[in-house]
Design a protein around this motif. Structure first.
Motif, PDB file in Angstrom:
ATOM      1  N   GLU A 118       0.828  -1.212   0.000  1.00  0.00           N
ATOM      2  CA  GLU A 118       0.000   0.000   0.000  1.00  0.00           C
ATOM      3  C   GLU A 118       0.857   1.254   0.000  1.00  0.00           C
ATOM      4  N   LEU A 119       1.954   1.224   0.725  1.00  0.00           N
ATOM      5  CA  LEU A 119       2.815   2.402   0.829  1.00  0.00           C
ATOM      6  C   LEU A 119       3.833   2.491  -0.305  1.00  0.00           C
ATOM      7  N   GLY A 120       3.905   1.461  -1.135  1.00  0.00           N
ATOM      8  CA  GLY A 120       4.814   1.488  -2.282  1.00  0.00           C
ATOM      9  C   GLY A 120       6.272   1.364  -1.888  1.00  0.00           C
ATOM     10  N   VAL A 121       6.550   0.545  -0.868  1.00  0.00           N
ATOM     11  CA  VAL A 121       7.919   0.354  -0.397  1.00  0.00           C
ATOM     12  C   VAL A 121       8.200  -1.134  -0.194  1.00  0.00           C
ATOM     13  N   THR A 122       9.468  -1.452  -0.027  1.00  0.00           N
ATOM     14  CA  THR A 122       9.871  -2.825   0.278  1.00  0.00           C
ATOM     15  C   THR A 122       9.590  -3.115   1.757  1.00  0.00           C
ATOM     16  N   GLY A 123       9.597  -4.385   2.085  1.00  0.00           N
ATOM     17  CA  GLY A 123       9.442  -4.778   3.478  1.00  0.00           C
ATOM     18  C   GLY A 123      10.537  -4.203   4.355  1.00  0.00           C
ATOM     19  N   TRP A 124      11.769  -4.136   3.811  1.00  0.00           N
ATOM     20  CA  TRP A 124      12.885  -3.570   4.579  1.00  0.00           C
ATOM     21  C   TRP A 124      12.652  -2.103   4.908  1.00  0.00           C
ATOM     22  N   MET A 125      12.194  -1.327   3.929  1.00  0.00           N
ATOM     23  CA  MET A 125      11.946   0.095   4.193  1.00  0.00           C
ATOM     24  C   MET A 125      10.801   0.265   5.181  1.00  0.00           C
ATOM     25  N   LEU A 126       9.785  -0.581   5.065  1.00  0.00           N
ATOM     26  CA  LEU A 126       8.684  -0.524   6.022  1.00  0.00           C
ATOM     27  C   LEU A 126       9.196  -0.827   7.434  1.00  0.00           C
ATOM     28  N   LYS A 127       9.998  -1.866   7.570  1.00  0.00           N
ATOM     29  CA  LYS A 127      10.555  -2.237   8.869  1.00  0.00           C
ATOM     30  C   LYS A 127      11.426  -1.107   9.425  1.00  0.00           C
ATOM     31  N   THR A 128      12.242  -0.521   8.563  1.00  0.00           N
ATOM     32  CA  THR A 128      13.106   0.586   8.975  1.00  0.00           C
ATOM     33  C   THR A 128      12.280   1.741   9.519  1.00  0.00           C
ATOM     34  N   ARG A 129      11.218   2.097   8.799  1.00  0.00           N
ATOM     35  CA  ARG A 129      10.370   3.220   9.229  1.00  0.00           C
ATOM     36  C   ARG A 129       9.605   2.879  10.501  1.00  0.00           C
ATOM     37  N   ALA A 130       9.115   1.654  10.600  1.00  0.00           N
ATOM     38  CA  ALA A 130       8.373   1.248  11.799  1.00  0.00           C
ATOM     39  C   ALA A 130       9.278   1.312  13.026  1.00  0.00           C
ATOM     40  N   ILE A 131      10.495   0.814  12.911  1.00  0.00           N
ATOM     41  CA  ILE A 131      11.449   0.860  14.026  1.00  0.00           C
ATOM     42  C   ILE A 131      11.785   2.307  14.369  1.00  0.00           C
ATOM     43  N   ASP A 132      11.930   3.140  13.346  1.00  0.00           N
ATOM     44  CA  ASP A 132      12.192   4.564  13.555  1.00  0.00           C
ATOM     45  C   ASP A 132      11.051   5.200  14.348  1.00  0.00           C
ATOM     46  N   LEU A 133       9.829   4.914  13.957  1.00  0.00           N
ATOM     47  CA  LEU A 133       8.683   5.512  14.633  1.00  0.00           C
ATOM     48  C   LEU A 133       8.519   5.004  16.061  1.00  0.00           C
ATOM     49  N   GLU A 134       9.087   3.840  16.340  1.00  0.00           N
ATOM     50  CA  GLU A 134       9.070   3.308  17.707  1.00  0.00           C
ATOM     51  C   GLU A 134      10.271   3.798  18.512  1.00  0.00           C
ATOM     52  N   GLY A 135      11.153   4.580  17.885  1.00  0.00           N
ATOM     53  CA  GLY A 135      12.297   5.142  18.585  1.00  0.00           C
ATOM     54  C   GLY A 135      13.522   4.254  18.625  1.00  0.00           C
ATOM     55  N   GLY A 136      13.576   3.221  17.797  1.00  0.00           N
ATOM     56  CA  GLY A 136      14.697   2.295  17.854  1.00  0.00           C
ATOM     57  C   GLY A 136      15.557   2.256  16.624  1.00  0.00           C
ATOM     58  N   ALA A 137      15.573   3.305  15.828  1.00  0.00           N
ATOM     59  CA  ALA A 137      16.312   3.286  14.554  1.00  0.00           C
ATOM     60  C   ALA A 137      17.791   3.033  14.730  1.00  0.00           C
ATOM     61  N   GLN A 138      18.351   3.370  15.867  1.00  0.00           N
ATOM     62  CA  GLN A 138      19.783   3.178  16.071  1.00  0.00           C
ATOM     63  C   GLN A 138      20.168   1.709  16.097  1.00  0.00           C
ATOM     64  N   TRP A 139      19.207   0.791  16.222  1.00  0.00           N
ATOM     65  CA  TRP A 139      19.510  -0.651  16.305  1.00  0.00           C
ATOM     66  C   TRP A 139      19.352  -1.372  14.989  1.00  0.00           C
ATOM     67  N   LEU A 140      19.059  -0.667  13.928  1.00  0.00           N
ATOM     68  CA  LEU A 140      18.865  -1.313  12.633  1.00  0.00           C
ATOM     69  C   LEU A 140      20.148  -1.969  12.129  1.00  0.00           C
ATOM     70  N   GLY A 141      19.973  -3.057  11.407  1.00  0.00           N
ATOM     71  CA  GLY A 141      21.106  -3.704  10.751  1.00  0.00           C
ATOM     72  C   GLY A 141      21.312  -3.074   9.376  1.00  0.00           C
ATOM     73  N   THR A 142      21.891  -3.817   8.459  1.00  0.00           N
ATOM     74  CA  THR A 142      22.070  -3.325   7.109  1.00  0.00           C
ATOM     75  C   THR A 142      21.248  -4.175   6.161  1.00  0.00           C
ATOM     76  N   SER A 143      21.077  -3.697   4.943  1.00  0.00           N
ATOM     77  CA  SER A 143      20.241  -4.377   3.975  1.00  0.00           C
ATOM     78  C   SER A 143      20.997  -4.641   2.685  1.00  0.00           C
ATOM     79  N   LYS A 144      20.390  -5.410   1.777  1.00  0.00           N
ATOM     80  CA  LYS A 144      20.966  -5.637   0.459  1.00  0.00           C
ATOM     81  C   LYS A 144      20.912  -4.380  -0.393  1.00  0.00           C
ATOM     82  N   ILE A 145      20.157  -3.390   0.054  1.00  0.00           N
ATOM     83  CA  ILE A 145      20.099  -2.127  -0.680  1.00  0.00           C
ATOM     84  C   ILE A 145      21.431  -1.409  -0.551  1.00  0.00           C
ATOM     85  N   ALA A 146      22.187  -1.746   0.455  1.00  0.00           N
ATOM     86  CA  ALA A 146      23.448  -1.083   0.739  1.00  0.00           C
ATOM     87  C   ALA A 146      24.326  -0.974  -0.496  1.00  0.00           C
TER      88      ALA A 146
END
Length: 147
Positions: A118-146
């Motif tokens: 619905e949002l026009g993004v990959t699952g990784w970007m959705l997960k990244t944004r969801a974690i960001d909105l929960e205040g935990g973006a500093q704990w993200l790993g890396t992705s194949k987009i790298a």
């Protein structure tokens, strides 16, 4: 509510990485890539994306690579490179997914796959944004987009 599909998706997709790269005068090349979905080549001033990506995957990859360009990143090795990758993902996710769009679609989406579509993004970007909105973006790993 599924009746909002067109409205939410249209708003979510207002950020257009293709147009942004055009404005920056940076071409996009599509090539076979072995272990990544995309890369920014500062020496050649070109973004390379993997052949065979879906339009959604390419949009997310380009948003990520734009963040490398804007940050002045020149490599992705070592701990500094990992930090640059996380920041590129985070900043791209913020541009690709507005809070209001995320919240509206989350109300009716049956799960992460439907929400990402619905949002026009990959699952990784959705997960990244969801974690960001929960205040935990500093704990993200890396992705194949790298790259």
């Amino acid at each position: 509510m599924p009746g909002t599909i067109g409205t939410v998706a249209e708003v979510a997709q207002q950020y257009d990485p293709h147009a942004e790269l055009d404005r920056m005068g940076i071409p996009v090349l599509r090539r076979w890539l072995r272990d990544t979905w995309g890369a920014w080549s500062p020496g050649h001033r070109v973004v390379v994306v993997a052949l065979g990506l879906s339009p959604v995957e390419e949009r997310c990859v380009l948003a990520h690579e734009i963040e490398h360009i804007l940050a002045g990143d020149v490599g992705c090795g070592g701990s500094a490179g990992q930090r640059a990758e996380r920041l590129a993902d985070l900043r791209a996710a913020r541009k690709l997914i507005a809070i209001s769009d995320f919240c509206a679609a989350r109300q009716w989406a049956s799960g992460p796959a439907e929400l990402a579509a619905e949002l026009g993004v990959t699952g990784w970007m959705l997960k990244t944004r969801a974690i960001d909105l929960e205040g935990g973006a500093q704990w993200l790993g890396t992705s194949k987009i790298a790259g």
